[in-house]
Enzyme design. Structure first.
Site, short mmCIF file in Angstrom:
data_model
loop_
_atom_site.label_atom_id
_atom_site.label_comp_id
_atom_site.label_asym_id
_atom_site.label_seq_id
_atom_site.Cartn_x
_atom_site.Cartn_y
_atom_site.Cartn_z
N ASN A 96 167.32 122.34 134.69
CA ASN A 96 166.06 122.15 135.41
C ASN A 96 166.25 120.92 136.29
OD1 ASN A 96 163.47 121.82 136.29
ND2 ASN A 96 162.54 121.73 134.24
N LYS B 13 167.50 118.04 133.92
CA LYS B 13 167.52 118.25 132.46
C LYS B 13 168.45 119.42 132.16
CE LYS B 13 162.70 117.04 132.11
NZ LYS B 13 161.40 117.67 132.15
N ARG C 286 166.25 126.83 136.56
CA ARG C 286 164.85 127.01 136.90
C ARG C 286 164.73 126.85 138.41
NH1 ARG C 286 159.99 123.34 134.56
NH2 ARG C 286 158.30 124.62 135.37
N HIS D 18 154.77 127.93 136.72
CA HIS D 18 154.90 127.81 135.26
C HIS D 18 155.19 129.17 134.61
CE1 HIS D 18 152.35 123.91 135.41
NE2 HIS D 18 153.62 123.60 135.23
N HIS E 38 148.92 125.86 130.09
CA HIS E 38 150.10 124.97 130.14
C HIS E 38 149.62 123.62 130.65
CE1 HIS E 38 154.50 124.14 130.86
NE2 HIS E 38 153.92 123.18 131.55
N ARG F 267 148.58 115.02 140.47
CA ARG F 267 148.19 115.97 141.52
C ARG F 267 146.69 116.28 141.41
NH1 ARG F 267 152.60 120.41 140.09
NH2 ARG F 267 153.73 118.85 138.91
N GLY G 138 148.74 120.09 125.79
CA GLY G 138 148.26 121.26 125.05
C GLY G 138 148.79 121.30 123.62
N GLU H 17 160.73 126.59 127.92
CA GLU H 17 161.19 127.19 129.17
C GLU H 17 162.72 127.27 129.21
OE1 GLU H 17 158.64 124.13 130.50
OE2 GLU H 17 158.03 125.29 132.25
#
Ligand code: ADP
Length: 400
Positions: A8, A15, A97, A185, A212, A245, A334, A383
């Site tokens: 990612n 990552k 990703r 996502h 998410h 954001r 979450g 993910e």
């Protein structure tokens, strides 16, 4: 033993996770073996990898002001990996990703030069993410030209949502030019849909909102495990309030900032992506834990606004679904923030959601009362595992 690596790659960090493929890889038999992160790219890069047991495998950092590119840093990682047997594991493919698959890509695909060019053409649709995803793909193609790479798209899960959920109320020509609601996502939602089908197959076949809630945050309305609507649209700015954001915003504000307040497009971009959300409203932090501990009234207002916005958008998605059977919470907030889950569930009581406060404070996964008409779950997302599973499948398809 064979293994795949999930990557990612973002603007300032990369990552990576190494998954060993078990005997039943086709059925998702993957064990996380190692993982790590290259961070502070462009500032003071640091590279760290550790095994799943916490053993540090590699740790390197560079002084402030070191301008190593994504490619330079990946070269360091690959040079290290070449000298280390990775416990006898053979890396058969790398999965990435990729934030944007545009209108064309509804599923993961094998990377080749033609694909990279197509993904490059999508950079203007995701200027803060896509170029960095591609930087890693290109760097690895140079370093290991024979190692298959697979692009896994964050938009793909939403690709087949109903036409109305993809359209802005703008002239048709703009829609045809790609100005649409895509949604993001998707790798997280796909993983949640799979896990929910294992945990509660009856609910998974119904009408579910997956939430998410991390630094980036969105909701997805799922009908029988398929996305039919989502809060993010053309970019990952839309929908919920996030760490930095703004989420949904009257477009007139953007016009006002530029025409009346003299802000440049670059300044507005910086404001909406990096200085708004929890950070902007609180003036304290973009981090939910810091805000919860802060005690400053503006921090509490930011937390309250976050919950209010989730409740409001969830109401809209319940309408898209024609009712609601369950909600699933995932990602940093979450999964970990019981107080935020409680605030959100209280806002959804009118839909028939009765939260079990004791279960909510515990380990889950079910956190609604036994007789609640709408069920609530906490399910950790993964993910990276989803990317590894897709990557393996695509590579198997290729060699079959
Ligand atoms: P990213 O989108 O960067 O992957 P994460 O999914 O890691 O983000 O979520 C980061 C957010 O989760 C931060 O706001 C952080 O404060 C919050 N978070 C993580 N752990 C907890 C916790 N135990 N309690 C409350 N919030 C938490």
């Amino acid at each position: 033993m064979k293994a795949v690596v999930s990557i990612n790659s973002g603007s300032s960090s990369i990552k990576f996770s190494l998954f060993a493929i078990g005997d039943h890889g086709d059925h998702g038999d993957f064990q996380l073996a190692a993982g790590g992160k290259i961070e502070k790219i462009g500032i003071a890069p640091a590279l760290k990898a550790s095994s799943v047991d916490g053993e540090i495998l590699l740790e390197r950092d560079w002084p402030d002001g070191t301008s190593l590119s994504h490619a330079d840093l990946l070269e360091n990682l690959f040079a290290w990996a070449a000298d280390h047997p990775l416990a006898g594991r053979e890396i058969i493919a790398i999965g990435h990703r990729v934030v944007h698959g545009g209108t064309e890509f509804a599923a993961p695909v094998l990377v080749d030069a033609a694909l990279t060019d197509k993904l490059e053409a999508l950079c203007p649709l995701a200027p803060l993410h896509q170029p960095h995803n591609l930087a890693a793909i290109r760097a690895i193609a140079q370093l290991q030209p024979n190692l298959p790479q697979v692009a896994c798209f964050d938009t793909a899960f939403h690709h087949d949502k109903p036409a109305l959920a993809s359209r802005f109320a703008l002239p048709r020509a703009l829609h045809d030019q790609g100005i649409r609601r895509y949604g993001f996502h998707g790798l997280s939602y796909e993983y949640i849909a799979r896990r929910l089908a294992e945990i509660d197959p009856v609910l998974a076949s119904g009408r579910v909102i997956a939430a998410h809630l991390g630094n980036g945050a969105s909701l997805c309305a799922m009908e029988a495990g398929h996305s039919i609507d989502t809060t993010m649209g053309f970019t990952a700015l839309d929908g919920l309030m996030m760490g930095t954001r703004c989420g949904s915003l009257d477009p007139g504000v953007v016009l006002h900032l530029e025409t009346q307040m003299g802000m440049s497009p670059a300044e507005v971009e910086e404001l909406l992506y990096k200085k708004s959300g929890l950070l902007g409203v609180s003036g304290v932090s973009s981090d939910m834990r810091t805000l919860a501990a802060s005690g400053v009234p503006a921090a509490e207002e930011a937390v309250a606004l976050f919950a209010w916005r989730v409740g409001r958008e969830a109401g809209a998605l319940a309408s898209s679904l024609g009712g609601l059977d369950g909600i699933v919470f995932t990602a940093g907030i979450g999964e970990n923030d019981a107080d935020m889950r409680s605030r959100i569930c209280r806002r959804l009581a009118w839909l028939g959601l009765d939260l079990d406060e004791l279960a909510n404070a515990g380990d889950g996964p079910l956190i609604s009362m036994p007789d609640s008409r709408v069920k609530a779950y906490v399910i950790p997302t993964d993910e990276e595992r989803m990317i590894a599973m897709h990557t393996y499948k695509v590579v198997q398809g290729k060699s079959a």
